[in-house]
Design a protein around this motif. Structure first.
Motif, PDB file in Angstrom:
ATOM      1  N   PRO A  18       0.822  -1.215   0.000  1.00  0.00           N
ATOM      2  CA  PRO A  18       0.000   0.000   0.000  1.00  0.00           C
ATOM      3  C   PRO A  18       0.849   1.255   0.000  1.00  0.00           C
ATOM      4  CG  PRO A  18       0.023  -1.005   2.151  1.00  0.00           C
ATOM      5  CD  PRO A  18       0.669  -1.983   1.241  1.00  0.00           C
ATOM      6  N   GLU A  19       0.274   2.316  -0.524  1.00  0.00           N
ATOM      7  CA  GLU A  19       0.981   3.586  -0.635  1.00  0.00           C
ATOM      8  C   GLU A  19       1.162   4.202   0.749  1.00  0.00           C
ATOM      9  OE1 GLU A  19       0.286   7.716  -3.058  1.00  0.00           O
ATOM     10  OE2 GLU A  19      -1.032   6.015  -3.417  1.00  0.00           O
ATOM     11  N   LEU A  20       2.354   4.746   0.986  1.00  0.00           N
ATOM     12  CA  LEU A  20       2.606   5.395   2.271  1.00  0.00           C
ATOM     13  C   LEU A  20       1.971   6.776   2.296  1.00  0.00           C
ATOM     14  CD1 LEU A  20       6.350   4.564   2.983  1.00  0.00           C
ATOM     15  CD2 LEU A  20       4.373   3.720   4.225  1.00  0.00           C
ATOM     16  N   TYR A  21       1.642   7.249   3.504  1.00  0.00           N
ATOM     17  CA  TYR A  21       1.110   8.600   3.734  1.00  0.00           C
ATOM     18  C   TYR A  21      -0.203   8.855   2.994  1.00  0.00           C
ATOM     19  CZ  TYR A  21       6.023   8.811   4.776  1.00  0.00           C
ATOM     20  OH  TYR A  21       7.268   8.522   5.238  1.00  0.00           O
ATOM     21  N   ASN A  22      -0.878   7.789   2.602  1.00  0.00           N
ATOM     22  CA  ASN A  22      -2.161   7.983   1.926  1.00  0.00           C
ATOM     23  C   ASN A  22      -3.268   7.559   2.878  1.00  0.00           C
ATOM     24  OD1 ASN A  22      -4.334   8.076   0.276  1.00  0.00           O
ATOM     25  ND2 ASN A  22      -3.586   6.575  -1.214  1.00  0.00           N
ATOM     26  N   ALA A  23      -4.108   8.486   3.267  1.00  0.00           N
ATOM     27  CA  ALA A  23      -5.146   8.187   4.257  1.00  0.00           C
ATOM     28  C   ALA A  23      -6.232   7.281   3.698  1.00  0.00           C
ATOM     29  CB  ALA A  23      -5.768   9.481   4.758  1.00  0.00           C
ATOM     30  N   ALA A  67      -5.676   0.949   1.777  1.00  0.00           N
ATOM     31  CA  ALA A  67      -6.437  -0.114   2.444  1.00  0.00           C
ATOM     32  C   ALA A  67      -6.135  -0.255   3.938  1.00  0.00           C
ATOM     33  CB  ALA A  67      -6.200  -1.424   1.710  1.00  0.00           C
ATOM     34  N   PRO A  68      -4.856  -0.308   4.381  1.00  0.00           N
ATOM     35  CA  PRO A  68      -4.628  -0.486   5.814  1.00  0.00           C
ATOM     36  C   PRO A  68      -5.077   0.707   6.648  1.00  0.00           C
ATOM     37  CG  PRO A  68      -2.556  -0.206   4.673  1.00  0.00           C
ATOM     38  CD  PRO A  68      -3.588  -0.350   3.628  1.00  0.00           C
ATOM     39  N   ALA A  69      -5.054   1.908   6.059  1.00  0.00           N
ATOM     40  CA  ALA A  69      -5.434   3.093   6.828  1.00  0.00           C
ATOM     41  C   ALA A  69      -6.947   3.209   6.986  1.00  0.00           C
ATOM     42  CB  ALA A  69      -4.879   4.346   6.166  1.00  0.00           C
ATOM     43  N   THR A  70      -7.703   2.410   6.242  1.00  0.00           N
ATOM     44  CA  THR A  70      -9.159   2.503   6.391  1.00  0.00           C
ATOM     45  C   THR A  70      -9.759   1.275   7.044  1.00  0.00           C
ATOM     46  OG1 THR A  70      -9.370   1.653   4.163  1.00  0.00           O
ATOM     47  CG2 THR A  70      -9.502   4.026   4.409  1.00  0.00           C
ATOM     48  N   HIS A  71      -8.924   0.276   7.363  1.00  0.00           N
ATOM     49  CA  HIS A  71      -9.486  -0.977   7.894  1.00  0.00           C
ATOM     50  C   HIS A  71      -9.597  -0.957   9.419  1.00  0.00           C
ATOM     51  CE1 HIS A  71     -10.738  -5.019   8.022  1.00  0.00           C
ATOM     52  NE2 HIS A  71      -9.587  -5.512   8.430  1.00  0.00           N
ATOM     53  N   VAL A  72      -8.511  -1.304  10.154  1.00  0.00           N
ATOM     54  CA  VAL A  72      -8.599  -1.343  11.609  1.00  0.00           C
ATOM     55  C   VAL A  72      -7.985  -0.135  12.292  1.00  0.00           C
ATOM     56  CG1 VAL A  72      -8.807  -3.814  11.938  1.00  0.00           C
ATOM     57  CG2 VAL A  72      -6.557  -2.812  11.634  1.00  0.00           C
ATOM     58  N   SER A  73      -7.091   0.600  11.593  1.00  0.00           N
ATOM     59  CA  SER A  73      -6.412   1.719  12.250  1.00  0.00           C
ATOM     60  C   SER A  73      -7.382   2.753  12.821  1.00  0.00           C
ATOM     61  CB  SER A  73      -5.445   2.386  11.276  1.00  0.00           C
ATOM     62  OG  SER A  73      -4.596   1.444  10.706  1.00  0.00           O
ATOM     63  N   PRO A  74      -8.405   3.207  12.072  1.00  0.00           N
ATOM     64  CA  PRO A  74      -9.317   4.187  12.661  1.00  0.00           C
ATOM     65  C   PRO A  74     -10.010   3.663  13.911  1.00  0.00           C
ATOM     66  CG  PRO A  74      -9.687   4.000  10.314  1.00  0.00           C
ATOM     67  CD  PRO A  74      -8.773   2.898  10.690  1.00  0.00           C
TER      68      PRO A  74
END
Lengths: 143, 107
Positions: B25-30, B33-40
């Motif tokens: 996945p792209e870094l620093y992109n909100a 996929a990983p930034a929208t799955h469990v992180s929030p």
């Protein structure tokens, strides 16, 4: 590595630095729950204390743990981690559910104590592994 | 022959590495996929769910407690492996060679 190579400057500054590294390591360990840091970092710092002592003071250094003892200590550290998990199981929680620990405290404090318990285990394991690897690497020249 | 095979395997592994890296996945992109799955979920709910003021600790010790136990075991295993490999073999060889030297001297 086995003979001391410290001059008086290195030797004296070593004596000044070591207590600070130790205190900082314990600080990093205890504040691991609410600030950056934790078991792995504290273990690396405490391992460095023993490695430095061996490097500066040579074979008959003041702070010394032999390789065999170190690897036992690493096992004890891992066992402490697992033991905290089993303890929470025994007192009716899930594995590593720190709130179930039988301590006379509030829920967040019990949680913090549980995390401190597992981080002490991690610290011991990392520290002892660093010492054991260093000991295994420098052992060759002894014979 | 073995050298050619090992070069081919090396080339293959390098290709696999490059292909898998391009799938990361792209870094620093909100919106990745990983930034929208469990992180929030961790960021918003870790305080209520675990009581820990620091959500790095909450992930390390609560959500991923098993994982940290595994990491500790891996470090312990690495230590044991290093000690077993480095200590016994070197000690034995040197002792044996010393013995051999002594015996030769006697004869």
């Amino acid at each position: 590595m086995n003979k001391r190579f410290g001059t008086i400057v290195l030797d004296t500054s070593f004596r000044f630095i070591i207590p600070f590294i130790m205190v900082y390591s314990v600080y990093v360990l205890i504040h691991g729950e609410d600030s950056p840091g934790g078991g792995f970092q504290a273990g690396a710092l405490f391992g460095i204390v023993f490695v430095l002592s061996r490097l500066v003071q040579g074979e008959d250094c003041a702070l010394k743990i032999s390789g065999t003892k170190a690897i036992m200590l690493a096992g004890v550290g891992t066992a402490i981690y697992g033991f905290v998990g089993v303890l929470t199981l025994i007192f009716g929680g899930n594995f590593l559910q720190y709130g179930a620990l039988p301590l006379n405290m509030h829920e967040p404090e019990r949680h913090a104590m549980g995390i401190l318990g597992i981080e002490i285990g991690v610290t011991l394991c990392v520290m002892a592994t660093i010492i054991a690897i260093f000991d295994a690497l420098t052992r060759r020249e002894e014979m | 022959m073995m050298r050619i095979v090992s070069y081919l395997v090396l080339l293959l592994m390098t290709g696999v590495m490059f292909i898998t890296t391009s799938g990361l996945p792209e870094l620093y992109n909100a919106k990745s996929a990983p930034a929208t799955h469990v992180s929030p979920h961790y960021i918003e709910n870790s305080k209520e769910e675990t009581g820990s003021p620091n959500f790095v600790t909450a992930v390390l010790a609560d959500y991923r407690g098993y994982d940290t136990l595994g990491e500790t075991t891996v470090i312990f295993t690495a230590g044991i492996a290093t000690v077993l490999l480095l200590r016994t073999s070197k000690g034995k060889e040197e002792k044996d060679s010393k013995k051999a030297c002594l015996e030769e001297g006697k004869e």
